[in-house]
Design a protein around this motif. Structure first.
Motif, PDB file in Angstrom:
ATOM      1  N   LYS A   3       0.837  -1.191   0.000  1.00 12.53           N
ATOM      2  CA  LYS A   3       0.000   0.000   0.000  1.00 12.53           C
ATOM      3  C   LYS A   3       0.875   1.245   0.000  1.00 12.53           C
ATOM      4  CE  LYS A   3      -3.784  -2.222   2.529  1.00 12.53           C
ATOM      5  NZ  LYS A   3      -4.609  -2.183   3.759  1.00 12.53           N
ATOM      6  N   LYS A   4       0.361   2.321  -0.566  1.00  7.82           N
ATOM      7  CA  LYS A   4       1.101   3.564  -0.646  1.00  7.82           C
ATOM      8  C   LYS A   4       1.513   4.039   0.738  1.00  7.82           C
ATOM      9  CE  LYS A   4       0.934   8.190  -2.675  1.00  7.82           C
ATOM     10  NZ  LYS A   4       0.123   9.150  -3.452  1.00  7.82           N
ATOM     11  N   TYR A  33       8.335   4.282  -6.401  1.00 12.51           N
ATOM     12  CA  TYR A  33       8.849   3.287  -7.330  1.00 12.51           C
ATOM     13  C   TYR A  33       8.979   1.918  -6.653  1.00 12.51           C
ATOM     14  CZ  TYR A  33      10.208   7.254 -10.299  1.00 12.51           C
ATOM     15  OH  TYR A  33      10.213   8.377 -11.079  1.00 12.51           O
ATOM     16  N   ALA A  34       9.469   1.931  -5.418  1.00 13.19           N
ATOM     17  CA  ALA A  34       9.685   0.668  -4.704  1.00 13.19           C
ATOM     18  C   ALA A  34       8.370  -0.026  -4.372  1.00 13.19           C
ATOM     19  CB  ALA A  34      10.483   0.920  -3.430  1.00 13.19           C
ATOM     20  N   GLU A  35       7.305   0.743  -4.195  1.00  9.12           N
ATOM     21  CA  GLU A  35       6.001   0.148  -3.922  1.00  9.12           C
ATOM     22  C   GLU A  35       5.521  -0.715  -5.078  1.00  9.12           C
ATOM     23  OE1 GLU A  35       4.483   3.810  -1.042  1.00  9.12           O
ATOM     24  OE2 GLU A  35       3.803   3.666  -3.128  1.00  9.12           O
ATOM     25  N   LYS A  36       5.981  -0.406  -6.271  1.00  5.11           N
ATOM     26  CA  LYS A  36       5.569  -1.176  -7.446  1.00  5.11           C
ATOM     27  C   LYS A  36       6.510  -2.330  -7.760  1.00  5.11           C
ATOM     28  CE  LYS A  36       3.327   2.823  -9.603  1.00  5.11           C
ATOM     29  NZ  LYS A  36       3.316   3.757 -10.768  1.00  5.11           N
ATOM     30  N   THR A  37       7.780  -2.181  -7.397  1.00  2.00           N
ATOM     31  CA  THR A  37       8.776  -3.159  -7.867  1.00  2.00           C
ATOM     32  C   THR A  37       9.687  -3.722  -6.780  1.00  2.00           C
ATOM     33  OG1 THR A  37      10.430  -1.456  -8.319  1.00  2.00           O
ATOM     34  CG2 THR A  37       8.876  -1.953 -10.088  1.00  2.00           C
ATOM     35  N   LEU A  38       9.630  -3.189  -5.568  1.00  2.00           N
ATOM     36  CA  LEU A  38      10.467  -3.549  -4.417  1.00  2.00           C
ATOM     37  C   LEU A  38      11.826  -2.853  -4.420  1.00  2.00           C
ATOM     38  CD1 LEU A  38       9.780  -7.377  -3.953  1.00  2.00           C
ATOM     39  CD2 LEU A  38       8.870  -5.482  -2.600  1.00  2.00           C
ATOM     40  N   LEU A 539       4.158  -9.237   3.065  1.00  2.00           N
ATOM     41  CA  LEU A 539       4.053  -9.914   1.779  1.00  2.00           C
ATOM     42  C   LEU A 539       4.180 -11.423   1.944  1.00  2.00           C
ATOM     43  CD1 LEU A 539       6.282  -7.566  -0.404  1.00  2.00           C
ATOM     44  CD2 LEU A 539       3.784  -7.578  -0.232  1.00  2.00           C
ATOM     45  N   THR A 540       3.442 -12.154   1.134  1.00  2.00           N
ATOM     46  CA  THR A 540       3.518 -13.611   1.143  1.00  2.00           C
ATOM     47  C   THR A 540       4.508 -14.088   0.082  1.00  2.00           C
ATOM     48  OG1 THR A 540       1.757 -13.893  -0.489  1.00  2.00           O
ATOM     49  CG2 THR A 540       1.102 -13.717   1.845  1.00  2.00           C
ATOM     50  N   GLU A 541       4.897 -15.345   0.183  1.00  2.00           N
ATOM     51  CA  GLU A 541       5.765 -15.936  -0.841  1.00  2.00           C
ATOM     52  C   GLU A 541       5.078 -15.886  -2.207  1.00  2.00           C
ATOM     53  OE1 GLU A 541       7.706 -19.717   0.139  1.00  2.00           O
ATOM     54  OE2 GLU A 541       6.966 -19.424   2.194  1.00  2.00           O
TER      55      GLU A 541
END
Length: 643
Positions: A3-4, A33-38, A539-541
């Protein structure tokens, strides 16, 4: 999904933007950016697809050169040291990417930056100096023309700090040799895609970094418990000692199975190297292991794997440096049929010193050796060099010609595929290349390896999903038992390994410590624990593997679609390996059987959610990932499968 505003740790927090044309420097926040791609490569890919128009070429000022440090780098997470360098691929015109370890990435995060995005070109040679809050574009005349080793030495002496971390190009990058690398910490090479060539085109000699900050994690106690568990896993893993000695302990055994599956000889004429050559090169008494003086490790590495070598006899006596790797054997030895230990070590050290990609040197120059053997070129073309198999001295002289664009090196510097078009005489057939980039990879025996390399979005690089099959690589337990030589079930392993590499590059975890070495030091469950405790997420696997890893691969795939005409036809192995059989050894008679390979490719596309007829992405697949804007860009070019 993230989430943002929910990311609370691990990131340095800022992206550094540098315009070399206008000498401007500014920053922006990382989190969106990291929220979309890590993080890491994912951020680089996202910025590239959003900001580089399809008409832009690698040599245009509008091309971006992007450095992306993994989101876990700078923490105590084991193996978290990796940096992605992304730009337009000088070979394919599509996505280019190279990955590198060392200490530079952690230092950049201690300065306060997760990524550096460079645009424009400088009129004169410059280097970027980043020392905490001090950021300057400085004159590089003093170091322009110097080797990588000389550059690092001069900068540390002039700036009075031996702890500086430096990413630099050598003469090869300055001379815009397509196969140039960016070298970090003297010997860690960001090779592939011609990233060093792009850096040289921008007249950027080096990026010097010194930081005194720190990286915070969201839940320190939980994070350190996870770190301790992961380190213990690495310590308990029997293959840890193997990794610390690799490749010397493996290839020192002339009977080791890797000699039969991983080797290409004389530029692809065979896949089997004579046992006496193996013994001469790798015996402990007089071979390469005799020159090893120690093993070095990158930042936060629990194992170490890079031998430090010193040549102790012969004409190269006294030359020393880090790095003798499996690719050295695959490339600088077997492809040239060179078994002289000193010559092989020297060629590897020379490649680093001059700032060349070792795989490009091996695949490209062994092709030139074969052209010489076949009489397509002669001593007049090579200015007297006798490019006969086994001639290590000739190879080392040819490497210098390539880096400095001297004689035949000038022809080769613009790319081997371009050189083949000028040379003619069916020479292109003998060039082992994938999407324009010369490749050292084995294709005929290891079928999963062949599939991964041929489908690599950055043109023929094996770490984008290569698997040896069986139970050594991929998820444990495997869905079924199979051998490296089989076509069946390989696609699932290649896709799994491709997804884990996406995650590892976004997090900055070395794949040798992660999932690729065959040791499986870390698992996807470990990644989830580290991310959640470090970044404050939940986050889950499944989310990691089937959302974030899939997003990264699809952005790169989409970039290629927008910028090139690559399709299914470009995902086939080199023609030679589909026509010529292995001539000797236990796999005599093997080649790529196209109908069976195409069966693997069908399954591969299906698993990624792409159209198997064309290999192209679908609107449904992209929208499912939240990439509607990407889908629209592809649709405007008429390249989207609308289903």
């Amino acid at each position: 999904m993230i989430k943002k505003g929910s990311i609370k740790g691990c990131l340095a927090g800022k992206i550094l933007r540098v315009d070399l044309s206008n000498k401007k420097i500014w920053t922006e926040d990382t989190k969106s950016y990291a929220e979309k791609t890590l993080g890491g490569r994912g951020i680089n890919s996202l910025i590239m697809i959003n900001e580089i128009e399809p008409k832009i070429k690698w040599y245009d000022p509008e091309n971006l050169l992007c450095f992306g440090v993994g989101s876990l780098v700078g923490t105590m997470a084991p193996g978290a040291c990796r940096v992605d360098v992304s730009t337009i691929n000088v070979f394919s015109g599509g996505k280019g990417s190279a990955n590198v370890g060392g200490f530079w990435g952690a230092e950049l995060k201690y300065v306060g930056y997760d990524n550096i995005i460079i645009i424009g070109k400088s009129e004169k040679p410059v280097y970027l100096f980043i020392n905490d809050n001090q950021i300057e574009i400085r004159d590089a005349n003093l170091i322009w023309g110097k080797t990588v080793f000389e550059t690092e030495k001069i900068l540390r002496e002039r700036l009075g700090d031996n702890d500086l971390k430096i990413a630099a190009i050598g003469p090869a990058g300055e001379n815009r040799v397509r196969g140039s690398a960016i070298i970090i910490d003297t010997a860690k090479a960001a090779g592939g895609s011609g990233v060093g060539c792009v850096m040289g085109d921008k007249k950027l000699k080096a990026i010097v970094v010194r930081g005194h900050g720190k990286i915070e994690v969201d839940e320190p106690e939980r994070f350190m418990r996870t770190v301790a568990k992961c380190y213990q896993q690495c310590k308990n893993e029997p293959n840890t000692k193997m990794m610390q000695k690799a490749p010397l302990n493996l290839y020192s055994d002339p009977e080791w199975k890797g000699w039969d599956t991983n080797i290409v000889v004389k530029n692809g004429q065979d896949d089997q190297w004579e046992k006496e050559n193996r013994v001469r090169l790798m015996n402990f008494k007089t071979g390469v292991p005799n020159m090893q003086k120690g093993v070095r490790a990158c930042y936060s590495c629990p194992t170490g794997c890079m031998p430090y070598m010193e040549i102790n006899k012969g004409k190269y006596k006294g030359n020393k440096g880090e790095g003798f790797w499996i690719n050295t054997i695959m490339g600088h030895a077997c492809r040239f049929d060179i078994s002289d230990p000193e010559s092989v070590v020297e060629s590897w050290l020379l490649t680093n010193e001059l700032g060349l990609d070792g795989d490009y040197v091996a695949a490209g120059l062994s092709w030139v050796f074969e052209l010489y053997e076949k009489g397509i070129i002669n001593k007049e073309d090579t200015e007297g060099l006798e490019l006969t198999w086994g001639n290590g001295d000739a190879l080392n002289k040819l490497i210098k010609k390539l880096a400095y664009r001297e004689g035949i090196g000038d022809l080769l510097a613009d790319g081997m595929l371009e050189a083949a078009k000028k040379i003619g005489h069916h020479s292109e057939y003998y060039l082992i290349q994938v999407k324009g980039q010369p490749s050292i990879e084995p294709f005929r025996v290891t079928k999963g390896w062949a599939l991964a390399v041929s489908t690599s979005p950055v043109a023929g690089r094996h770490l984008r999903g290569a698997t040896m099959g069986g139970n050594r690589y991929g998820p444990k337990p495997r869905p079924s038992n199979f051998n490296v030589i089989n076509y069946e079930n390989q696609a699932s392993g290649v896709v799994w390994q491709g997804k884990t590499k996406e995650l590892e590059d976004n997090l900055g975890i070395c794949n040798y410590v992660g999932t690729w070495s065959g040791a499986n030091f870390l698992t996807i469950a470990d990644f989830a624990e580290l991310i959640n405790a470090g970044m404050g997420l939940d986050l889950t696997e499944d989310e990691l593997m089937n959302h974030y890893a899939v997003i990264g691969r699809n952005i790169e795939k989409a970039f290629n679609t927008l910028h090139t005409d690559m399709s299914r036809k470009d995902d086939l192995p080199p023609q030679r390996f589909r026509e010529e059989e292995v001539k000797s050894g236990p796999y005599k008679g093997f080649k790529i059987e196209e109908n069976k390979y195409n069966g693997m490719l069908d399954e591969f596309y299906k698993l990624w959610g792409w159209d198997k007829t064309t290999g192209m992405q679908t609107r449904t697949g992209l929208e499912k990932l939240g990439l509607e804007d990407v889908a629209e860009k592809i649709a405007k070019q008429g390249k989207l499968i609308d289903k």
